[in-house]
Design a protein around this motif. Structure first.
Motif, PDB file in Angstrom:
ATOM      1  N   UNK A  71       0.802  -1.229   0.000  1.00  0.00           N
ATOM      2  CA  UNK A  71       0.000   0.000   0.000  1.00  0.00           C
ATOM      3  C   UNK A  71       0.828   1.268   0.000  1.00  0.00           C
ATOM      4  N   UNK A  72       2.045   1.232   0.513  1.00  0.00           N
ATOM      5  CA  UNK A  72       2.895   2.431   0.446  1.00  0.00           C
ATOM      6  C   UNK A  72       3.243   2.793  -0.990  1.00  0.00           C
ATOM      7  N   UNK A  73       3.013   1.887  -1.918  1.00  0.00           N
ATOM      8  CA  UNK A  73       3.250   2.134  -3.345  1.00  0.00           C
ATOM      9  C   UNK A  73       1.971   2.603  -4.038  1.00  0.00           C
ATOM     10  N   UNK A  74       1.060   3.180  -3.307  1.00  0.00           N
ATOM     11  CA  UNK A  74      -0.258   3.559  -3.803  1.00  0.00           C
ATOM     12  C   UNK A  74      -0.196   4.280  -5.161  1.00  0.00           C
ATOM     13  N   UNK A  75      -0.910   3.717  -6.144  1.00  0.00           N
ATOM     14  CA  UNK A  75      -1.040   4.365  -7.439  1.00  0.00           C
ATOM     15  C   UNK A  75       0.162   4.243  -8.363  1.00  0.00           C
ATOM     16  N   UNK A  76       1.266   3.687  -7.877  1.00  0.00           N
ATOM     17  CA  UNK A  76       2.489   3.615  -8.678  1.00  0.00           C
ATOM     18  C   UNK A  76       2.260   2.843  -9.970  1.00  0.00           C
ATOM     19  N   UNK A  77       1.523   1.745  -9.904  1.00  0.00           N
ATOM     20  CA  UNK A  77       1.324   0.894 -11.078  1.00  0.00           C
ATOM     21  C   UNK A  77      -0.009   1.130 -11.767  1.00  0.00           C
ATOM     22  N   UNK A  78      -0.484   2.361 -11.787  1.00  0.00           N
ATOM     23  CA  UNK A  78      -1.817   2.654 -12.327  1.00  0.00           C
ATOM     24  C   UNK A  78      -1.999   2.150 -13.753  1.00  0.00           C
ATOM     25  N   UNK A  79      -0.925   2.079 -14.523  1.00  0.00           N
ATOM     26  CA  UNK A  79      -1.032   1.674 -15.929  1.00  0.00           C
ATOM     27  C   UNK A  79      -0.456   0.288 -16.193  1.00  0.00           C
ATOM     28  N   UNK A  80      -0.175  -0.467 -15.148  1.00  0.00           N
ATOM     29  CA  UNK A  80       0.398  -1.795 -15.317  1.00  0.00           C
ATOM     30  C   UNK A  80      -0.611  -2.795 -15.880  1.00  0.00           C
ATOM     31  N   UNK A  81      -0.077  -3.788 -16.559  1.00  0.00           N
ATOM     32  CA  UNK A  81      -0.794  -5.030 -16.825  1.00  0.00           C
ATOM     33  C   UNK A  81      -0.386  -6.036 -15.755  1.00  0.00           C
ATOM     34  N   UNK A  82      -1.039  -7.173 -15.732  1.00  0.00           N
ATOM     35  CA  UNK A  82      -0.671  -8.188 -14.753  1.00  0.00           C
ATOM     36  C   UNK A  82       0.759  -8.675 -14.990  1.00  0.00           C
ATOM     37  N   UNK A  83       1.198  -8.705 -16.248  1.00  0.00           N
ATOM     38  CA  UNK A  83       2.573  -9.128 -16.532  1.00  0.00           C
ATOM     39  C   UNK A  83       3.581  -8.153 -15.942  1.00  0.00           C
ATOM     40  N   UNK A  84       3.306  -6.857 -16.032  1.00  0.00           N
ATOM     41  CA  UNK A  84       4.218  -5.872 -15.447  1.00  0.00           C
ATOM     42  C   UNK A  84       4.239  -5.981 -13.924  1.00  0.00           C
ATOM     43  N   UNK A  85       3.092  -6.259 -13.341  1.00  0.00           N
ATOM     44  CA  UNK A  85       3.026  -6.466 -11.891  1.00  0.00           C
ATOM     45  C   UNK A  85       3.879  -7.659 -11.486  1.00  0.00           C
ATOM     46  N   UNK A  86       3.745  -8.772 -12.220  1.00  0.00           N
ATOM     47  CA  UNK A  86       4.527  -9.963 -11.902  1.00  0.00           C
ATOM     48  C   UNK A  86       6.021  -9.678 -11.982  1.00  0.00           C
ATOM     49  N   UNK A  87       6.428  -8.994 -13.039  1.00  0.00           N
ATOM     50  CA  UNK A  87       7.855  -8.725 -13.205  1.00  0.00           C
ATOM     51  C   UNK A  87       8.352  -7.810 -12.097  1.00  0.00           C
ATOM     52  N   UNK A  88       7.611  -6.733 -11.814  1.00  0.00           N
ATOM     53  CA  UNK A  88       8.094  -5.762 -10.831  1.00  0.00           C
ATOM     54  C   UNK A  88       8.155  -6.371  -9.438  1.00  0.00           C
ATOM     55  N   UNK A  89       7.087  -7.016  -8.997  1.00  0.00           N
ATOM     56  CA  UNK A  89       7.035  -7.507  -7.615  1.00  0.00           C
ATOM     57  C   UNK A  89       7.624  -8.895  -7.436  1.00  0.00           C
ATOM     58  N   UNK A  90       7.292  -9.823  -8.342  1.00  0.00           N
ATOM     59  CA  UNK A  90       7.695 -11.213  -8.151  1.00  0.00           C
ATOM     60  C   UNK A  90       9.146 -11.449  -8.560  1.00  0.00           C
ATOM     61  N   UNK A  91       9.542 -10.878  -9.682  1.00  0.00           N
ATOM     62  CA  UNK A  91      10.820 -11.247 -10.277  1.00  0.00           C
ATOM     63  C   UNK A  91      11.935 -10.233 -10.048  1.00  0.00           C
ATOM     64  N   UNK A  92      11.592  -8.984  -9.800  1.00  0.00           N
ATOM     65  CA  UNK A  92      12.648  -7.983  -9.715  1.00  0.00           C
ATOM     66  C   UNK A  92      12.693  -7.249  -8.373  1.00  0.00           C
TER      67      UNK A  92
END
Length: 482
Positions: free
Chosen positions: A79-100
């Motif tokens: 939640x401290x990252x509120x709004x940061x990924x407003x334009x992400x797809x699920x793939x971008x979310x996976x890469x940013x949080x899960x893999x990187x």
């Protein structure tokens, strides 16, 4: 009208003269009705109630009194990252949080996100949240998550997870077992689940984690039916190995076949729908249109504030919109016209309250305003807003007109935690400082160029995976075939 300073522990509270949505099975609307709270329970519901001497009175005239809302799937640590990924797809979310970059979160960052999310939930009338906490890289991270949840006067469930390790690995670690023994203690305000996904690998590497859940006597919550990550194979493996239970919560469930829905229905599980997430990120079309035909219980959730709002008013609104849009589109394709909506406002309000209680196995004491149940109560009232009147269709008003700014009073376990639109006993400045500290740490860890790029990160072809997990090499085209 009672002032916040008059709310002291043990003092009865009564809501006077409101429009009460008890969310009982008849989905009644009770006008001019009082709700009396004594200790942590609802003591009476009815007109012009006699109350004990010294009861604090809250004027609910022209307002809606309803059960506290229940969110069954929120990644609070983000939640401290509120709004940061407003334009992400699920793939971008996976890469940013899960893999990187998810591994850059320290225990204090999990604490900051959890505390901010917990306060935000209460402010929006969400009295119970399942913290789908898959950022717990170490037990220190988990202790920080619990510390944050216990510091806020809400009701929470810690769903313990770790996206950086295989479920079989982190659930078998001695330090996890010790943590679980210390925190599965029957605390009425803090429950416990396991949170992990099933990749569909025929070797079923998640099986030992299910066995740990069974040994501990806790439920499993799992992202199922997520395009590009999990699908029917995972559900089938759970079913064939006997791990589908009435306590299991399947999050999203947007790309499953009828066979999987039959398995969920037959074993009594429920589905947590995150419509804002599903229709924006790409997990699959929000699934209420399908699960209604299988009579599978539904609850609502908001997923993560990295993208979306942290309230369930938006969840109800978008769920109605998505379900009805599909209904109309399919009718038009047949040359027909929908004359009556299949999904109605009272149903999504039920999903946001009693549906969440059912998913958590707490329908006996949460989710409705009935005598003897826990006093988790929300008053929607805003005398400063022209949108507060006229109040003609209360369920429709909650689903389509109300918003977090209309949350006047919130009780959790009989305790007043918000009144006259102000949170009580919350040091919001301190919560802000913690969140800003986390943002500063992450910006520094990533570097300014990577931080800015991260709002719309590139996805290397090698990282467009059938699942985002690194503990198995299994890849299957099945997640892309429907």
């Amino acid at each position: 009208m009672s002032r916040p300073t008059e709310f002291v522990p043990g003092r009865p509270v009564v809501f006077r003269g409101g429009t009460v949505l008890p969310m009982d099975r008849a989905r009644q609307v009770l006008t001019g009705t009082d709700v009396l709270v004594v200790d942590d329970r609802i003591a009476a519901v009815g007109p012009r109630l006699a109350v004990p001497d010294g009861t604090a009175e809250i004027d609910a005239t022209d307002g809606i009194v309803m059960p506290g809302m229940i969110d069954t799937h929120r990644h609070m640590w983000q939640t401290a990252m509120r709004g940061y990924g407003a334009d992400w797809t699920i793939s971008q979310y996976f890469v940013w949080f899960y893999l990187e970059h998810g591994k850059n979160f320290r225990p204090e960052d999990v604490r900051a996100g959890n505390r901010l999310a917990a306060v935000e939930a209460l402010d929006a009338g969400v009295t119970t949240v399942v913290d789908w906490s898959h950022g717990l890289q170490t037990v220190d991270h988990a202790e920080a998550a619990v510390d944050a949840l216990r510091s806020v006067p809400g009701r929470f469930v810690l769903a313990y997870g770790n996206i950086q390790q295989a479920p079989a690995e982190w659930t078998s670690a001695p330090e996890f077992r010790d943590f679980a023994r210390r925190h599965i203690d029957g605390d009425d305000l803090l429950g416990f689940q396991l949170a992990f996904d099933v990749t569909g690998d025929p070797a079923f590497p998640e099986k030992p984690a299910f066995e740990v859940a069974r040994e501990l006597g806790v439920a499993v919550t799992t992202h199922a039916g997520v395009w590009g990550a999990t699908n029917d194979d995972g559900v089938r493996l759970m079913y064939e190995n006997g791990f589908m239970t009435p306590e299991t919560v399947y999050v999203h469930a947007s790309t499953l076949s009828a066979d999987s829905y039959h398995r969920i229905a037959a074993t009594g599980g429920s589905i947590s729908v995150s419509t804002e997430s599903e229709q924006s990120a790409g997990q699959g079309y929000p699934t209420t249109w399908a699960v209604r035909s299988h009579n599978i219980p539904v609850s609502l959730s908001m997923d993560t504030s990295v993208w979306w709002s942290g309230d369930l008013f938006s969840a109800m609104r978008t769920t109605l919109g998505a379900d009805r849009a599909r209904e109309h589109l399919e009718a038009h394709a047949r040359g027909e016209t929908v004359t009556h909506c299949a999904l109605r406002a009272d149903q999504v309000v039920e999903w946001a309250t009693r549906g969440g209680a059912r998913a958590l196995g707490r329908e006996h004491d949460l989710g409705s305003l009935e005598v003897g149940k826990k006093a988790d109560i929300v008053l929607l009232k805003n005398d400063r807003s022209p949108v507060s009147f006229p109040l003609l269709n209360p369920y429709g008003h909650v689903a389509f007109q109300a918003q977090r700014g209309d949350v006047h009073t919130v009780l959790v376990n009989g305790r007043v935690v918000k009144h006259e639109h102000r949170l009580l006993g919350v040091d919001l400045a301190a919560v802000r400082r913690e969140a800003e500290h986390t943002v500063g740490h992450l910006r520094s860890a990533l570097g300014e160029e990577e931080w800015l790029k991260g709002m719309n990160p590139d996805i290397p072809e090698s990282k467009v995976l059938d699942n985002p997990y690194t503990y198995t090499d299994y890849r299957s085209a099945s997640t892309h075939s429907r």
